[in-house]
Motif scaffolding. Structure first.
Motif, short mmCIF file in Angstrom:
data_model
loop_
_atom_site.label_atom_id
_atom_site.label_comp_id
_atom_site.label_asym_id
_atom_site.label_seq_id
_atom_site.Cartn_x
_atom_site.Cartn_y
_atom_site.Cartn_z
N THR A 168 5.43 1.81 -0.01
CA THR A 168 5.87 2.86 0.91
C THR A 168 5.12 2.78 2.23
N LEU A 169 3.80 2.59 2.16
CA LEU A 169 2.99 2.52 3.38
C LEU A 169 3.31 1.26 4.18
N ARG A 170 3.49 0.13 3.49
CA ARG A 170 3.83 -1.10 4.21
C ARG A 170 5.15 -0.93 4.97
N ASP A 171 6.13 -0.34 4.32
CA ASP A 171 7.41 -0.12 4.96
C ASP A 171 7.27 0.85 6.14
N ALA A 172 6.44 1.88 5.95
CA ALA A 172 6.23 2.85 7.03
C ALA A 172 5.58 2.21 8.24
N LEU A 173 4.59 1.35 8.02
CA LEU A 173 3.88 0.73 9.12
C LEU A 173 4.76 -0.23 9.92
N ARG A 174 5.87 -0.65 9.33
CA ARG A 174 6.84 -1.47 10.08
C ARG A 174 7.70 -0.61 11.01
N LYS A 175 7.80 0.68 10.70
CA LYS A 175 8.73 1.55 11.43
C LYS A 175 8.04 2.42 12.47
N VAL A 176 6.79 2.80 12.23
CA VAL A 176 6.15 3.82 13.06
C VAL A 176 4.83 3.30 13.60
N ASP A 177 4.27 4.06 14.55
CA ASP A 177 2.98 3.70 15.15
C ASP A 177 1.82 4.42 14.48
N LEU A 178 2.09 5.57 13.91
CA LEU A 178 1.03 6.37 13.28
C LEU A 178 1.60 7.03 12.03
N VAL A 179 0.88 6.93 10.93
CA VAL A 179 1.31 7.52 9.67
C VAL A 179 0.42 8.70 9.34
N ILE A 180 1.04 9.81 8.97
CA ILE A 180 0.31 10.97 8.45
C ILE A 180 0.67 11.11 6.98
N THR A 181 -0.34 11.12 6.13
CA THR A 181 -0.13 11.40 4.71
C THR A 181 -0.89 12.66 4.36
N THR A 182 -0.45 13.33 3.31
CA THR A 182 -1.20 14.49 2.81
C THR A 182 -1.39 14.35 1.32
N GLY A 183 -2.56 14.76 0.86
CA GLY A 183 -2.90 14.68 -0.55
C GLY A 183 -3.44 13.31 -0.92
N GLY A 184 -4.08 13.24 -2.10
CA GLY A 184 -4.54 11.96 -2.62
C GLY A 184 -5.78 11.41 -1.96
N VAL A 185 -6.60 12.27 -1.28
CA VAL A 185 -7.78 11.76 -0.59
C VAL A 185 -9.08 12.30 -1.19
N SER A 186 -8.99 12.95 -2.35
CA SER A 186 -10.20 13.48 -2.96
C SER A 186 -10.78 12.48 -3.95
N MET A 187 -11.40 12.94 -5.03
CA MET A 187 -12.17 12.07 -5.91
C MET A 187 -11.50 11.78 -7.25
N GLY A 188 -10.31 12.30 -7.49
CA GLY A 188 -9.66 12.11 -8.78
C GLY A 188 -9.17 10.69 -8.99
N GLU A 189 -8.89 10.36 -10.26
CA GLU A 189 -8.46 9.00 -10.58
C GLU A 189 -7.08 8.69 -10.01
N LEU A 190 -6.29 9.73 -9.69
CA LEU A 190 -4.97 9.51 -9.11
C LEU A 190 -4.96 9.68 -7.59
N ASP A 191 -6.14 9.87 -6.99
CA ASP A 191 -6.23 9.94 -5.54
C ASP A 191 -6.35 8.52 -5.00
N LEU A 192 -5.19 7.94 -4.68
CA LEU A 192 -5.09 6.50 -4.47
C LEU A 192 -4.98 6.07 -3.01
N LEU A 193 -4.96 7.03 -2.08
CA LEU A 193 -4.72 6.64 -0.69
C LEU A 193 -5.83 5.76 -0.13
N LYS A 194 -7.07 6.16 -0.31
CA LYS A 194 -8.16 5.36 0.24
C LYS A 194 -8.21 3.96 -0.37
N PRO A 195 -8.15 3.83 -1.72
CA PRO A 195 -8.12 2.48 -2.28
C PRO A 195 -6.93 1.65 -1.80
#
Length: 666
Positions: free
Chosen positions: A481-508
């Motif tokens: 999803t992010l790879r496809d987005a970066l082909r279309k836009v200049d800046l991506v805003i995401t929400t959620g998934g940036v904390s410490m849980g095992e399913l918080d996958l944005l940073k990795p």
């Protein structure tokens, strides 16, 4: 080692050869020499060449075959599988000795970060007395590869330069490891004990790393590896790493130009006014050469209306006014040839008419009947001269209309403006469902509040937005999803998934899958502590490497909106050419007591209004819990409240960042 070893950096990039400002790898490698080289190195020289084999070989041989050669050449770029990636082949034929151990060390470092490290094709070896290694063109990968071997390179360079091997190896491997600052647990001394007590993770960079999802829940961090930055430091990193204003485009002058920023000075294409015009309703007259005394009864020989080609004599020809004659003239009408001034209609009396038209008027001139040349006349170019600068580069076209009106008035139909960045907005999480989905929520489901809210906010600030939908908590799906987005836009805003849980996958996903750099992952503020800012290298449609921005905002609705205005907006402004970027700051008076957080700066949602006395006052929107989206209702400002033990009292002063128009007290 008393004398530093000499290193040279060769940047292999056709793009950077044309525009050196696009290269960031040189600075990254210099940083490694300075921070990780242990004072063993001096970067003697650096050059940029195109992705051309002969250019690469020519520069390397100049360094390695000189009478006083450099000890180390590091090339960066051209090590991949692209058609133009020729560096390994160009370097290999120059080597007198190959060094597969150094290659293994660099590949091990890359593979520890991402499986795509296997896509790099490093080469290492010796030519004459110079050690040569090749690293990728990505600043992040270049840094990691050089860090993987930097501690062992002094030993290699000394041997290549002819040092006595027996003397160098006296004391055995342990002594060499100690002198180099390495340990047998990994290629470098960047290892840190994992907080849960397992064997230490091998680290090849000094920057913090996010969780590695492949290690499982038991190996994830118990505390965030990212330092808690103060807000000013976070904003400084955004300024440093956000791309500059995007390439200019040509835009038609019209309503769609609102919020655009001019990319060059604008000069008037023509005079305003383009002709001598009356500024009142009255009568055009000719001041006699002998003096300006005009009074008495005059024949009306023509009429001039404010319409194209409307100036005519009573007989239908072009009006040429002579002394002793007058011509009726309306406001804005071009003056007849020969006219010098205009007498206001209020200073005349109708004397005679014929067929509904005036034939004679009396001019009632005071002060002895003196009329001065140029009275009540707008001369050619008296408002704006042809060629005069009317708007400056960097000025923003407002919705008030003044800039558009000015451009239209001087005959400018098209202007050069900075392209406004396109924004993509993505919600993440298996628990997130569309906000308008019918039916009751199942246990654990949450309606998507952030995406429609952030889309509305970005559009209100004048940016085109792409709705990226909702991505689930699955690494492969999120990456695609992010790879496809970066082909279309200049800046991506995401929400959620940036904390410490095992399913918080944005940073990795950003770091390990996309090869991005996380510039900060936590901010000392309330709300919005987990806010993350990253850049990801991608190739544009022209095949050039560019940097795209990702802001990963907290999942709580109020946090997401606060951090959008505080962090995302300045980044968008910078890419749009807006200066200064960010919200306008004004001093306000508190309308009541405001509680303070004990440890973090709080950005309190508030309503700023102006009273009859002209004083700006701020009123809280109520409970400030980060999940309470209602705290943003009617808010037009964020109050910057430093931490403290006691509340700020009514009447105290505070700084407000304006998100919208100031209200008027009623």
């Amino acid at each position: 080692m008393s004398t530093p070893l000499k290193a040279a950096i060769l940047v292999v990039s056709t793009t950077a050869a044309k525009d050196p400002s696009t290269d960031a790898a040189d600075a990254a490698l210099r940083d490694v020499f300075a921070q990780d080289g242990g004072a063993h190195w001096a970067v003697a020289e650096s050059r940029i060449v195109s992705d051309v084999t002969v250019d690469i070989q020519r520069q390397i041989t100049l360094w390695a075959d000189a009478a006083d050669p450099v000890n180390l050449v590091v090339t960066t770029g051209g090590t991949g599988f692209a058609v133009v990636d020729n560096t390994p082949e160009a370097v290999s034929v120059l080597l007198h000795k190959h060094a597969p151990g150094l290659v293994h060390g660099m590949l091990t470092a890359s593979l520890a970060v991402t499986p795509f490290g296997a896509m790099s094709r490093p080469v290492a070896g010796v030519r004459n007395q110079t050690v040569i290694i090749t690293v990728p063109g990505s600043p992040k990968a270049a840094r990691e590869n050089l860090q993987a071997v930097i501690k062992t390179l002094p030993h290699a360079c000394l041997q290549a330069a002819g040092a006595n091997s027996r003397a160098l190896h006296a004391g055995g491997v342990k002594k060499l490891e100690q002198e180099a600052g390495v340990s047998p647990t990994g290629p470098q001394s960047h290892t840190h004990a994992h907080s849960c007590g397992h064997s230490p993770l091998v680290r090849h960079t000094t920057a913090p790393k996010s969780n590695d999802p492949s290690l499982g829940p038991s190996r994830r961090h118990r505390a965030s590896p990212y330092p808690l930055l103060p807000v000013p430091a976070a904003l400084a990193l955004i300024t440093q790493h956000t791309p500059p204003a995007l390439a200019p485009i040509l835009a038609r002058v019209g309503p769609s130009l609102v919020n655009a920023v001019l990319a060059q000075d604008i000069r008037a294409a023509e005079n305003v006014p383009a002709f001598r015009a009356s500024i009142v309703d009255g009568y055009a007259v000719v001041v006699p050469p002998s003096g300006g005394k005009i009074s008495g009864v005059f024949p009306v020989v023509g009429v001039a209306h404010a319409a194209a080609a409307a100036t005519a004599t009573a007989g239908g020809g072009e009006a040429v006014l002579r002394e002793g004659e007058v011509a009726r003239s309306t406001t804005g009408a071009p003056l007849p040839r020969g006219a010098t001034s205009v007498v206001m209609v209020e200073d005349t009396v109708l004397v005679a008419e014929e067929g509904g038209e005036e034939t004679e008027v009396e001019i009632l001139a005071e002060e002895g009947g003196v009329v001065r040349a140029g009275e009540n006349v707008r001369e050619v170019g008296s408002d704006v001269r042809e060629g005069e600068v009317v708007l400056r580069k960097g000025e923003r076209v407002s919705a008030v209309g003044g800039e558009i009106g000015l451009l239209a008035s001087v005959g400018v139909a098209e202007v050069s403006v900075y392209r406004r960045p396109v924004v993509g907005v993505l919600s993440t999480g298996d628990e997130i469902v569309e906000h308008d989905r019918e039916g009751e929520l199942r246990l654990g489901e949450v309606r998507d509040t952030n995406r429609p809210t952030l889309i509305a906010a970005a559009r209100d600030w004048g940016y085109e937005v792409v709705d990226l939908g909702i991505a689930g908590d699955k690494p492969g799906s999120l990456e695609e999803t992010l790879r496809d987005a970066l082909r279309k836009v200049d800046l991506v805003i995401t929400t959620g998934g940036v904390s410490m849980g095992e399913l918080d996958l944005l940073k990795p996903t950003i770091e390990r899958s996309l090869g991005g750099t996380i510039h900060f992952g936590r901010v000392a503020m309330k709300p919005g502590k987990p806010t993350t800012f990253a850049t990801v290298p991608v190739k544009n449609n022209a095949g050039e490497k560019v940097s795209k921005v990702i802001f990963s905002l907290p999942g709580n609705p109020a946090s997401a909106l606060v951090t959008f205005h505080l962090f995302v907006l300045p980044s968008l402004h910078q890419m749009s050419g807006v200066s200064p970027p960010g919200l306008t700051q004004v001093p306000v008076t508190l309308a009541h007591d405001f509680p303070l957080d004990k440890s973090r700066t709080e950005y309190h949602r508030a309503i700023v209004s102006v009273g009859a006395d002209g004083v700006l006052t701020a009123t809280s929107t109520g409970g400030q819990r980060s999940s309470r989206v209602g705290s943003m209702k009617a808010a037009n400002a964020l109050l910057c409240m430093a931490p403290g033990l006691e509340p700020l009292r009514k009447g105290a002063k505070a700084e407000a960042l304006l998100m919208g128009n100031i209200r008027r007290d009623v």
